[in-house]
Design an enzyme around this catalytic site. Sequence first.
Site, mmCIF file in Angstrom:
data_model
loop_
_atom_site.group_PDB
_atom_site.id
_atom_site.type_symbol
_atom_site.label_atom_id
_atom_site.label_comp_id
_atom_site.label_asym_id
_atom_site.label_seq_id
_atom_site.Cartn_x
_atom_site.Cartn_y
_atom_site.Cartn_z
ATOM 1 N N HIS A 279 -27.505 4.851 14.057
ATOM 2 C CA HIS A 279 -28.796 4.150 13.937
ATOM 3 C C HIS A 279 -28.725 3.032 12.910
ATOM 4 O O HIS A 279 -28.204 3.177 11.825
ATOM 5 C CB HIS A 279 -29.963 5.109 13.695
ATOM 6 N N ASP A 291 -25.885 6.532 5.599
ATOM 7 C CA ASP A 291 -26.953 6.821 6.563
ATOM 8 C C ASP A 291 -27.650 5.535 6.970
ATOM 9 O O ASP A 291 -28.597 5.134 6.329
ATOM 10 C CB ASP A 291 -27.944 7.808 5.935
ATOM 11 N N GLU A 325 -34.437 5.407 13.882
ATOM 12 C CA GLU A 325 -34.215 6.856 13.844
ATOM 13 C C GLU A 325 -35.011 7.492 12.713
ATOM 14 O O GLU A 325 -35.561 8.577 12.857
ATOM 15 C CB GLU A 325 -32.719 7.162 13.673
ATOM 16 N N ASP A 354 -23.863 10.272 12.716
ATOM 17 C CA ASP A 354 -25.007 10.113 11.805
ATOM 18 C C ASP A 354 -25.005 11.242 10.778
ATOM 19 O O ASP A 354 -26.013 11.889 10.541
ATOM 20 C CB ASP A 354 -26.327 10.098 12.599
ATOM 21 N N HIS A 424 -30.863 9.257 1.777
ATOM 22 C CA HIS A 424 -32.224 8.729 1.585
ATOM 23 C C HIS A 424 -32.542 8.375 0.133
ATOM 24 O O HIS A 424 -33.713 8.353 -0.256
ATOM 25 C CB HIS A 424 -33.290 9.707 2.099
HETATM 26 ZN ZN LIG Z 1 -29.379 9.044 9.636
#
Ligand SMILES: [Zn+2]
Length: 457
Positions: A279, A291, A325, A354, A424
Amino acid sequence: MRKLQMVFSFCIAASAVMAQSTDSAMFKRIADDVFTNSTGYENLRILCKKVGPRLSGSPQAAAAVQETYKMMKAMGADTVYLQECMVPHWVRGAKESALLVDAKGKTFSLNICALGNSVGTGKQGIKAEVIEVRSFKELEQLGVAGVKGKIVFYNFPMNPTNVETFRSYGEAGQFRGRGPSMAAKYGAVGAMVRSLASNIDDYPHTGTTTYNDSFPKIPAIAVSTRHAEYISAELKKNKTMQLYFRTECEMLPDVKSHNVIAEIRGTELPNEVITVGGHLDSWDLAEGAHDDGAGCIQSMEIIRVYKKLGIKPKRTIRVVMFMNEENGLRGGRKYAEVAATEKDKKFIFALESDAGGFTPRAFGFTAEAPVLTKLRNWAPLFKPYGVYEFADGGGGADIGPLRPLGTTLSGLRPDSQRYFDHHHAANDTFEMVSKRELELGAINMVLLLYVVDQYGL
Ligand SMILES: [Zn+2]
């Protein structure tokens, strides 16, 4: 009859051995070329440093569409095109702040960030008594009497005893996902979750929360694991503490965005489509290196290496940079929705990366038993490249919607021990990705796609 059967099975075994030795020679050619000539690491640098954070709807997400389009064109894909999809447009706004306030009015500044898709508090912020819970059961027992007008603090650590960190992530993740609405159900005015991080660190880790429309939407934040520990310790000394926080995030109307799709057309069975992707969007706090910049870059490697080595796939290979995503999955859904209308095509296989750009260890598969058996016959070929397991179960969020079309799904499983140090959070940066680990993941993905293309499922 029996003798004939023995000769026959001997022939099959012999041809399988022959196929395996030609395959392993091809595997070596592919791996050598990726280690020697891959442009992936430099392309990841472009995605992370030139484009930067790529939250859906942002100018950087649009720039990432253009950059990856150019990259896959330059690699020599037969065709590269954009697939339109509408995406949510959530913006974080001004930097958030939070203070823990004790009975004497002494304050302590906390490392927090708003949860994705959360409503904001507005400039004035909110202030209320903070109440700690470790489960939904505890919340339920407190009920309206114990929760109304307060800020609920979900302090559920990721379980350190699971070797598979994704398992701990799944267990703790319910509080980020459903926690704010569950707290609102009992009258809470705000929610704070302990960051989904494997270790004690100073970064707040964002991620999506999902509101239940039956309850008021309350502002929701994540706090760093270190400060989660601190708040918990303070609450043990002093039962009534106040929390103040200010978030200016908001959800704007949907905007137009795109998946980026590149194809190498199949020479023998062009209507059988093999999809591979990652993504393209990321959270806004970091560069989205692990990510999922890594997964995007690894997915496009097959175009470069096939063109370079002159490998012509039998089936059509589609490389997809999925949009959105993180906070909507609109790109993955759109791709499957369009695929369902392509009646002349069969979407036989899809692979997603991912789970970070770390050393590859395994592939996971969602497949019918005979297909899984067939896939597992190829597993020994992968051992020299560090993939030791073809596991039952796996795929990826973006390719999940293809499953109803009968597509076999697969996900690359890299080493997961460090993933949730970065996931994140602001330290998911290009510098945290190893060139060799990234390339080794890409190699194994190309090898898997190679055998699936050569022999079908
Ligand atoms: Zn991801």
